[in-house]
Design a protein around this motif. Structure first.
Motif, PDB file in Angstrom:
ATOM      1  N   ILE A 137      11.633  11.646  55.272  1.00 39.72           N
ATOM      2  CA  ILE A 137      12.691  11.611  54.259  1.00 39.72           C
ATOM      3  C   ILE A 137      12.484  10.437  53.303  1.00 39.72           C
ATOM      4  CG2 ILE A 137      15.185  11.382  53.915  1.00 39.72           C
ATOM      5  CD1 ILE A 137      15.497  12.841  56.613  1.00 39.72           C
ATOM      6  N   VAL A 138      12.085   9.264  53.857  1.00 34.39           N
ATOM      7  CA  VAL A 138      11.792   8.112  52.999  1.00 34.39           C
ATOM      8  C   VAL A 138      10.670   8.479  52.032  1.00 34.39           C
ATOM      9  CG1 VAL A 138      10.923   5.746  52.944  1.00 34.39           C
ATOM     10  CG2 VAL A 138      12.520   6.427  54.706  1.00 34.39           C
ATOM     11  N   TRP A 145      17.717   3.341  45.629  1.00 33.52           N
ATOM     12  CA  TRP A 145      17.157   3.866  46.865  1.00 33.52           C
ATOM     13  C   TRP A 145      15.719   4.356  46.687  1.00 33.52           C
ATOM     14  CZ3 TRP A 145      21.286   6.805  50.250  1.00 33.52           C
ATOM     15  CH2 TRP A 145      22.403   5.997  50.388  1.00 33.52           C
ATOM     16  N   PHE A 183      17.695  -2.459  47.767  1.00 32.78           N
ATOM     17  CA  PHE A 183      18.618  -1.475  48.318  1.00 32.78           C
ATOM     18  C   PHE A 183      20.071  -1.902  48.154  1.00 32.78           C
ATOM     19  CE2 PHE A 183      21.203   0.357  51.617  1.00 32.78           C
ATOM     20  CZ  PHE A 183      20.896   1.694  51.498  1.00 32.78           C
ATOM     21  N   VAL A 221      13.617  -3.784  58.274  1.00 31.27           N
ATOM     22  CA  VAL A 221      14.128  -3.226  57.017  1.00 31.27           C
ATOM     23  C   VAL A 221      13.697  -1.767  56.852  1.00 31.27           C
ATOM     24  CG1 VAL A 221      14.538  -5.276  55.601  1.00 31.27           C
ATOM     25  CG2 VAL A 221      12.217  -4.411  55.838  1.00 31.27           C
ATOM     26  N   ILE A 222      12.478  -1.438  57.312  1.00 35.36           N
ATOM     27  CA  ILE A 222      12.003  -0.056  57.177  1.00 35.36           C
ATOM     28  C   ILE A 222      12.763   0.855  58.130  1.00 35.36           C
ATOM     29  CG2 ILE A 222      10.017   1.472  57.393  1.00 35.36           C
ATOM     30  CD1 ILE A 222       8.237  -0.675  56.519  1.00 35.36           C
ATOM     31  N   LEU A 257      18.643   6.903  55.426  1.00 36.46           N
ATOM     32  CA  LEU A 257      18.321   8.076  54.612  1.00 36.46           C
ATOM     33  C   LEU A 257      18.393   9.352  55.455  1.00 36.46           C
ATOM     34  CD1 LEU A 257      15.427   6.724  52.365  1.00 36.46           C
ATOM     35  CD2 LEU A 257      17.862   6.897  51.863  1.00 36.46           C
ATOM     36  N   LEU A 258      18.004   9.248  56.742  1.00 33.41           N
ATOM     37  CA  LEU A 258      18.117  10.413  57.624  1.00 33.41           C
ATOM     38  C   LEU A 258      19.584  10.799  57.797  1.00 33.41           C
ATOM     39  CD1 LEU A 258      16.784  12.344  59.890  1.00 33.41           C
ATOM     40  CD2 LEU A 258      17.763  10.679  61.449  1.00 33.41           C
ATOM     41  N   ILE A 277      12.060  10.716  49.312  1.00 41.09           N
ATOM     42  CA  ILE A 277      12.947  10.052  48.347  1.00 41.09           C
ATOM     43  C   ILE A 277      12.171   9.061  47.482  1.00 41.09           C
ATOM     44  CG2 ILE A 277      14.958   8.501  48.168  1.00 41.09           C
ATOM     45  CD1 ILE A 277      16.137  10.130  50.484  1.00 41.09           C
ATOM     46  N   ALA A 327       9.154   0.662  51.015  1.00 43.74           N
ATOM     47  CA  ALA A 327       9.007   0.906  52.450  1.00 43.74           C
ATOM     48  C   ALA A 327       7.704   1.641  52.747  1.00 43.74           C
ATOM     49  CB  ALA A 327      10.205   1.702  52.975  1.00 43.74           C
ATOM     50  N   PHE A 336      10.945   8.955  58.389  1.00 46.49           N
ATOM     51  CA  PHE A 336       9.873   8.527  57.490  1.00 46.49           C
ATOM     52  C   PHE A 336       9.519   9.612  56.490  1.00 46.49           C
ATOM     53  CE2 PHE A 336       9.115   5.657  61.096  1.00 46.49           C
ATOM     54  CZ  PHE A 336       9.426   4.499  60.409  1.00 46.49           C
ATOM     55  N   PHE A 353      22.165  -1.574  57.426  1.00 50.59           N
ATOM     56  CA  PHE A 353      21.796  -0.356  56.704  1.00 50.59           C
ATOM     57  C   PHE A 353      22.646   0.829  57.154  1.00 50.59           C
ATOM     58  CE2 PHE A 353      17.901  -2.594  55.507  1.00 50.59           C
ATOM     59  CZ  PHE A 353      17.660  -2.092  54.237  1.00 50.59           C
ATOM     60  N   LEU A 410      16.332   1.348  56.704  1.00 49.76           N
ATOM     61  CA  LEU A 410      16.372   2.208  55.519  1.00 49.76           C
ATOM     62  C   LEU A 410      16.100   3.661  55.892  1.00 49.76           C
ATOM     63  CD1 LEU A 410      16.411   2.398  52.345  1.00 49.76           C
ATOM     64  CD2 LEU A 410      13.928   2.280  52.471  1.00 49.76           C
ATOM     65  N   SER A 411      15.070   3.892  56.721  1.00 50.32           N
ATOM     66  CA  SER A 411      14.695   5.272  57.019  1.00 50.32           C
ATOM     67  C   SER A 411      15.797   5.969  57.800  1.00 50.32           C
ATOM     68  CB  SER A 411      13.370   5.311  57.774  1.00 50.32           C
ATOM     69  OG  SER A 411      13.502   4.687  59.012  1.00 50.32           O
ATOM     70  N   ALA A 470      13.406   1.333  46.680  1.00 54.96           N
ATOM     71  CA  ALA A 470      13.393   0.774  48.033  1.00 54.96           C
ATOM     72  C   ALA A 470      12.527   1.623  48.956  1.00 54.96           C
ATOM     73  CB  ALA A 470      14.818   0.671  48.574  1.00 54.96           C
ATOM     74  N   SER A 471      12.623   2.968  48.805  1.00 57.79           N
ATOM     75  CA  SER A 471      11.807   3.862  49.628  1.00 57.79           C
ATOM     76  C   SER A 471      10.331   3.685  49.325  1.00 57.79           C
ATOM     77  CB  SER A 471      12.195   5.320  49.384  1.00 57.79           C
ATOM     78  OG  SER A 471      13.555   5.507  49.660  1.00 57.79           O
ATOM     79  N   LEU A 525      12.861  -5.644  49.610  1.00 54.99           N
ATOM     80  CA  LEU A 525      13.371  -4.305  49.932  1.00 54.99           C
ATOM     81  C   LEU A 525      14.893  -4.354  50.106  1.00 54.99           C
ATOM     82  CD1 LEU A 525      11.717  -1.840  52.408  1.00 54.99           C
ATOM     83  CD2 LEU A 525      14.166  -1.951  52.195  1.00 54.99           C
TER      84      LEU A 525
END
Lengths: 315, 287
Positions: A49-50, A284, A278, B112-113, B120-121, A53, A291, A47, B214, B116-117, A287-288, A274
């Motif tokens: 990182i989200v 991205w 993405f 979806v969250i 990205l990690l 970004i 989120a 989270f 994802f 996505l997270s 999308a982040s 979302l």
């Protein structure tokens, strides 16, 4: 407090924990550390990182976003925070609409599931014994079969030359097929169908514990069955209704598969937005930002509500 | 009780169960349809099953999915059991609030969250330390374990909360070390919950489309990903055949495990009764 009293006190409180007293030091810390580290690395860090970004900008690069931190001329750290993604969420009405529409669709589906699930749960709770277990098993079974396939089943039922339309046309009720698939109605059906067991189970768990003597007392005092239901059963089952509704509402708001397969192109839901941001736009950072907005407007209120509820139950 | 209200409840239940089961039954029925048109009956045939078993894309995706689900279920059971134990038997410790938040949050997090997270990690980790290099089975398994362990922790925690601690206390008082107490006393008692947690994790993993989409790489498609891409293009009779097999598998698994658990419970009760009887006899002879 003497040693003995302390032990007695701790065993009296539920979940006080024998390991809390006996296993101390390195061993105990290590046991806690294993799941702690896993969740910290794979649940909490993502989270952050989200969040990071969501302040970057889209770039034609691999990965497709700009760096926030750069060493300019190798001497000082240059930090670029782009707030444009968040502004974009408010400028383009699609995001606010999708958020509100998700809440609306989830709320209506939850209400339908409650109206359908309540009499089912009550019927199961009042059923006699071998039947009760069989009915419970039948409620749980669909949950163990593939969610995607259960949604797929409705495509064949709802589409223009699907089973409902074919049956109605054969009966002469309609001349032209009704548009059912790719509408909001199909999304309601899909959500209620997928999450109905989650509504029935907590309701059943609540209703099963009710003392029938209360209803008999109400009958003795001259209440009609329906009136007794309204004044006795319904208020007592409120916690079950809240629990079941949350279990349907929460996954429904962020749902992607059901609106994508059963809904139309104009069925806006935030999870779908979302996904498209993405996978289709490959943006991205936006999308982040979606989120993070979902997290703040959806997940945090739900968690606070649940926290508040469990506090109340403890008191 | 029977009367107008009984009639209303019965018909509501009949409607509810018809709503739950008719779509699945229709899916199964039409898997035996000879016609390619999924909604028009063209005679009985099992040809779609034959076609399903010749579809390499589905078969290899199914293998990948079962592999991931088995690894996920096993790892999630280990981590989730420890987490459930920590929550219900460790009392207070520093960081407990954060821990309980991290355990319950995956249950309410939109997929979806989470997807996505985690993606990205993984991208950030690869950039920083070079691991995981590329995405595939490993990254999907890690993602699935993270949310499945939360479900296992809830199951184990509720089982432990309803469990009298005096057995564990007694073993401790007799001098057993905490680890031995856990292995010989706690674990056997919670084993039905453990089986339920394993099956739950397996199902959740096998069922997941969103998170896997994802974090999967281009080379690794899971079964739901393949099904989704086929379904998006329209109805596909082989998917009906696949659906029938999955429903059959789930039903058999649940029935067998319910039967096994019932049998184990009965055995435990019988053993306890025998032990009590022996004790009573002993007491009678010493008197």
């Amino acid at each position: 407090m003497s040693e003995l009293e302390a032990v007695g006190h701790e065993t009296a409180g539920r979940g006080s924990g024998w390991l809390a007293r006996k296993a101390r030091g390195a061993g105990r810390g290590l046991v806690i550390a294993i799941p702690y580290a896993w969740l910290f690395l794979f649940f909490l860090t993502p989270f952050l990182i989200v969040f990071k970004i969501s302040f970057a900008e889209y770039a034609l690069a691999q990965p497709p976003y700009t760096a926030l931190f750069e060493f300019a001329e190798e001497t000082y750290l240059k930090v670029t925070l782009a707030l444009s993604n968040y502004q974009f969420l408010f400028d383009d009405p699609i995001y606010v609409l999708a958020y509100l529409n998700s809440l609306k669709i989830a709320a209506i589906s939850t209400l339908i599931a409650l109206l359908l699930g309540y009499p089912m749960a009550l019927g199961i709770a009042r059923a006699r014994q071998p039947w009760r277990n069989v009915l419970l098993f039948l409620v749980v079974l669909p949950f163990w079969t593939s969610f995607l396939i259960r949604v797929y089943a409705w495509i064949g039922i709802l589409k223009n030359n699907g089973l409902i339309n074919n049956a109605l046309m054969a009966l002469g009720v309609i001349d032209q097929p009704l548009a059912l698939l790719n509408t909001d109605i199909a999304v309601y059906i899909g959500i209620v169908y997928s999450y109905l067991p989650f509504m029935v189970l907590p309701l059943y768990a609540n209703l099963e514990k009710h003392d029938t003597a209360l209803l008999e007392a109400a009958a003795d005092l001259g209440r009609k069955p329906f009136s007794a239901f309204l004044t006795v059963t319904l208020p007592l089952s409120l916690p079950g209704m809240v629990a079941g509704s949350l279990l349907v509402f929460i996954p429904a708001v962020g749902e992607f598969v059901i609106p994508d397969l059963l809904g139309g192109a104009d069925t806006l839901m935030i999870g779908k937005v979302l996904w498209y941001e993405f996978f289709n736009n490959r943006d991205w950072p936006v999308a982040s930002a979606v989120a993070i907005a979902m997290l703040i407007l959806l997940v945090v209120p739900i968690m606070l509500f649940q926290h508040h509820q469990s506090r109340q139950e403890e008191n | 009780m029977v009367g107008r209200r009984g009639l209303f409840l019965t018909s509501a239940m009949a409607f509810g169960f018809a709503f739950l089961y008719l779509p699945i039954l229709l899916l199964i029925l039409y898997s035996f349809n000879a016609s390619r048109l999924v909604t028009v009956w063209g005679g009985f045939s099992v040809k779609w099953y034959g076609e399903l078993f010749r579809d390499d894309q589905i078969l290899s995706a199914a293998w990948v999915s079962f592999e991931i689900a088995a690894m996920t279920a096993t790892l999630a059971c280990v981590l989730g059991t420890i987490a459930g134990l920590v929550m219900s038997r460790f009392g207070r410790f520093r960081g407990r609030t954060l821990f309980s938040g991290m355990i319950s949050a995956p249950l309410v997090m939109p997929e979806v969250i989470t997807g996505l997270s985690l993606l990205l990690l993984f991208v950030a980790l690869e950039q920083a330390i070079g691991w995981p290099s590329g995405r595939g089975v490993t990254t999907i398994t890690i993602a699935h374990v993270t949310f499945a362990m939360a479900y296992v922790a809830v199951v184990i925690q509720s089982r432990l909360a309803g469990l009298d601690e005096s057995l564990e206390e007694a073993a401790l008082d007799l001098g057993a070390r905490p680890f031995k107490v856990f292995m010989t006393v706690t674990l056997p008692i919670i084993s039905p919950a453990l089986v339920a947690g394993w099956l739950l994790s397996f199902t959740l993993s096998l069922d997941d489309l969103v998170i896997a989409s994802f974090v999967a790489g281009p080379a690794s498609s899971t079964l739901p990903m393949v099904v989704f891409s086929k379904v998006r293009l329209g109805l596909e009779p082989t998917i009906n055949a696949l659906a029938t097999l999955l429903v059959l598998l789930a039903t058999l698994t649940i029935l067998v495990s319910a039967w096994l658990m019932q049998r184990q419970e009965r055995n435990q009760r019988r053993q306890a009764a025998r032990a009590l009887a022996a004790e009573a006899e002993e007491a009678a002879t010493t008197d």
